[in-house]
Motif scaffolding. Sequence first.
Motif, short mmCIF file in Angstrom:
data_model
loop_
_atom_site.label_atom_id
_atom_site.label_comp_id
_atom_site.label_asym_id
_atom_site.label_seq_id
_atom_site.Cartn_x
_atom_site.Cartn_y
_atom_site.Cartn_z
N ARG A 1 0.85 -1.19 0.00
CA ARG A 1 0.00 0.00 0.00
C ARG A 1 0.88 1.24 0.00
O ARG A 1 1.87 1.32 0.73
CB ARG A 1 -0.91 0.02 1.23
N VAL A 2 0.51 2.23 -0.82
CA VAL A 2 1.31 3.45 -0.94
C VAL A 2 0.38 4.66 -0.84
O VAL A 2 -0.84 4.56 -1.04
CB VAL A 2 2.08 3.50 -2.27
N THR A 3 0.98 5.79 -0.54
CA THR A 3 0.28 7.06 -0.60
C THR A 3 0.64 7.75 -1.91
O THR A 3 1.82 7.96 -2.20
CB THR A 3 0.67 7.98 0.58
N ALA A 4 -0.38 8.05 -2.72
CA ALA A 4 -0.15 8.70 -4.00
C ALA A 4 0.04 10.20 -3.82
O ALA A 4 -0.11 10.75 -2.73
CB ALA A 4 -1.33 8.42 -4.94
N GLU A 5 0.36 10.88 -4.93
CA GLU A 5 0.65 12.31 -4.86
C GLU A 5 -0.56 13.13 -4.44
O GLU A 5 -0.42 14.24 -3.92
CB GLU A 5 1.19 12.78 -6.21
N MET B 1 9.62 5.44 -5.00
CA MET B 1 8.90 5.15 -3.76
C MET B 1 9.83 5.32 -2.56
O MET B 1 10.87 4.68 -2.46
CB MET B 1 8.34 3.73 -3.79
N LEU B 2 9.43 6.19 -1.65
CA LEU B 2 10.16 6.43 -0.41
C LEU B 2 9.55 5.58 0.70
O LEU B 2 8.33 5.57 0.88
CB LEU B 2 10.10 7.91 -0.02
N PRO C 1 8.31 5.11 7.55
CA PRO C 1 7.42 4.61 8.60
C PRO C 1 6.71 5.77 9.31
O PRO C 1 7.30 6.82 9.58
CB PRO C 1 8.37 3.88 9.55
N GLY C 2 5.43 5.56 9.59
CA GLY C 2 4.65 6.56 10.30
C GLY C 2 3.81 7.44 9.42
O GLY C 2 2.85 8.06 9.87
N THR C 3 4.13 7.51 8.11
CA THR C 3 3.38 8.39 7.23
C THR C 3 1.96 7.89 6.98
O THR C 3 1.08 8.68 6.61
CB THR C 3 4.08 8.54 5.87
N GLY C 4 1.74 6.60 7.19
CA GLY C 4 0.40 6.06 6.95
C GLY C 4 -0.64 6.52 7.93
O GLY C 4 -1.85 6.43 7.67
N LEU D 1 6.02 10.25 -7.55
CA LEU D 1 6.58 10.03 -6.22
C LEU D 1 5.53 9.41 -5.32
O LEU D 1 4.45 9.98 -5.13
CB LEU D 1 7.07 11.35 -5.63
N LEU D 2 5.84 8.25 -4.76
CA LEU D 2 4.95 7.53 -3.86
C LEU D 2 5.65 7.36 -2.51
O LEU D 2 6.89 7.36 -2.44
CB LEU D 2 4.59 6.16 -4.43
N VAL D 3 4.86 7.17 -1.49
CA VAL D 3 5.41 6.95 -0.15
C VAL D 3 4.75 5.71 0.43
O VAL D 3 3.53 5.54 0.34
CB VAL D 3 5.17 8.16 0.77
#
Length: 568
Positions: free
Chosen positions: A453-457, A476-477, A480-483, A512-514
């Motif tokens: 699972r990623v966070t999109a722009e 993809m960076l 941890p914790g950004t979710g 760029l994804l996180v």
Amino acid sequence: MDPVIIVGAGPVGLTLALALARQEVPSVVLDEGPGKDEQRPARTVVLREDTTALVERLTGFPLSEAGFRWAGWRSMRRKQVMREIAFDTQGSGDAGSSRHTAGTRGAQDSRDIHASRYAEGSADAEEYAAPLHIAQHALTGALRDAIVHERLIKVAVNSRLDSIEQETSGVTAHTRGAKGTWWHGSYLVGCDGPRSTVRKLQDIRFPGRTAVERHAVAALRTELPWPGEALLHRMPPWRTSGPSAGEVTARPLADDAWRLDWLLPPGKDLVTPDLLLARIRETLAGWSGGSTPAYELLDTGVHTVHHRLARRWRVGRVFLAGDAAHLLGALGTQGLDEGLRDADNLAWKLALAWHHGPHETLLDSYQVERRAVVAARLRAADQALPLLRGGGGLRSYVPGSARGHDTLLTDGHLGRGPLGAPGAYADSPLAPPHADSAAPVDTAPGAPVVDVRVTAEDGSFVRLRERLGRGVLLVMLIAPGTGVWERKHWVTAGVMPRLAAAVTALPHPAELLVAESYPGAAAHTVLLVRPDGHLVTAFSGVRPADLYEAAEATLGGPTKAEATASTG
């Protein structure tokens, strides 16, 4: 610029057309037939998890509604079945003998029968999701339905290719019929099957082996003792309808239907309707305790497996894909699944060439990468065939010696191991040079990435696979914790601004994804992923120069024009 000409309207050709359209590349699909597919329930395909995701991403249709993703896999060998029958028939016999047989049977369970469950939500569901089993006409129908709404795709029915002419700036194809037509294209891809006209017109050799395996096939509707599980039964003991031919495979389909395959002995013996019906009845009776359950026969056929590999997959502006380039299918390997991977690999490279001009290293990499993967699959099958089909020898008498061979075979059916796992492009010409900042992760460079699972722009949470197939690189960076925080709270903090600037400066559009985590990746690891979902490399921290160099290598290096400009 002229469209890409795709010869063949099977699953591979239609998938390629949709994949190109997603990247704003027009195509013309030359369909030899009338634009409809015959419904054959016995003609089915097995798709691995990532190729299923590819088709679903292109069509917007959940294939599981038309197919079946089995809940488990059961592997059964003759020794275990015979012990069960011996125990059941002793009944009122000597109690001591019965207890001994029961104990032996229990001890054998872990050695001779294993059911590997991959139910959704289990710990291994993501890594070992069960394959999807679907009728080929249902798959093709979903692809055709999606193409109807595509403005960039034209399907020309009743168009049989008979000539190809290449020029410096494009390719011309001629189709015969009531009105012979010339088609002008930028590139041409032959997805026209084992008897490929494109391959023959380009004088490409197609060496290999004929009739490596033959299977009698039946699709039927019935109830089996293991709903939702596929079954591989090695050497069933009840065979009375002819020469023992080894294994029987049962795979569930939608609507309580099953596909059964019987491995046939070598040779060209005719499989008569009476012989096939006898095999159906005895197999169902053997699995159901002696009496044949009610069944409805839907379709039958004989499936012959050939192993062939085209010498070349590219001649100038002409490419081969799918069965036109390779034939495989023994021991659980899946030819169509590999064909869809061909389309996924080729689409983004053709799209770059179509939009930005031809880049020979990039286009050549299609043959280098895909042919190497299929060749490795064929070698693995050829090496395993004597072990799994030969029988006899000392190996047969060593207790437990068949376990590794059984696992090799079942892994092939499940999309794992040397026979089934997705191939990695380890020796790709697109691989970047090693950088001191490279960081290890559990995915090897060139292998498919894990669908995390990623966070999109835009701040939304999506699966990584949903961002593939759009012709852009993915950066993809791991943070941890950004979710658990809204994107606005961390998008301007820490390394993000520097990484965002590095991504903007890349030689090709990138997203760029996180991600909260990735298998084997430490915090602040940066992964570079190709448009088809294969890992390029990973870096420890934000390294703009290394990231740029890796991205440039992924595109085949600088073009001639760019190289001339930089030196002039």
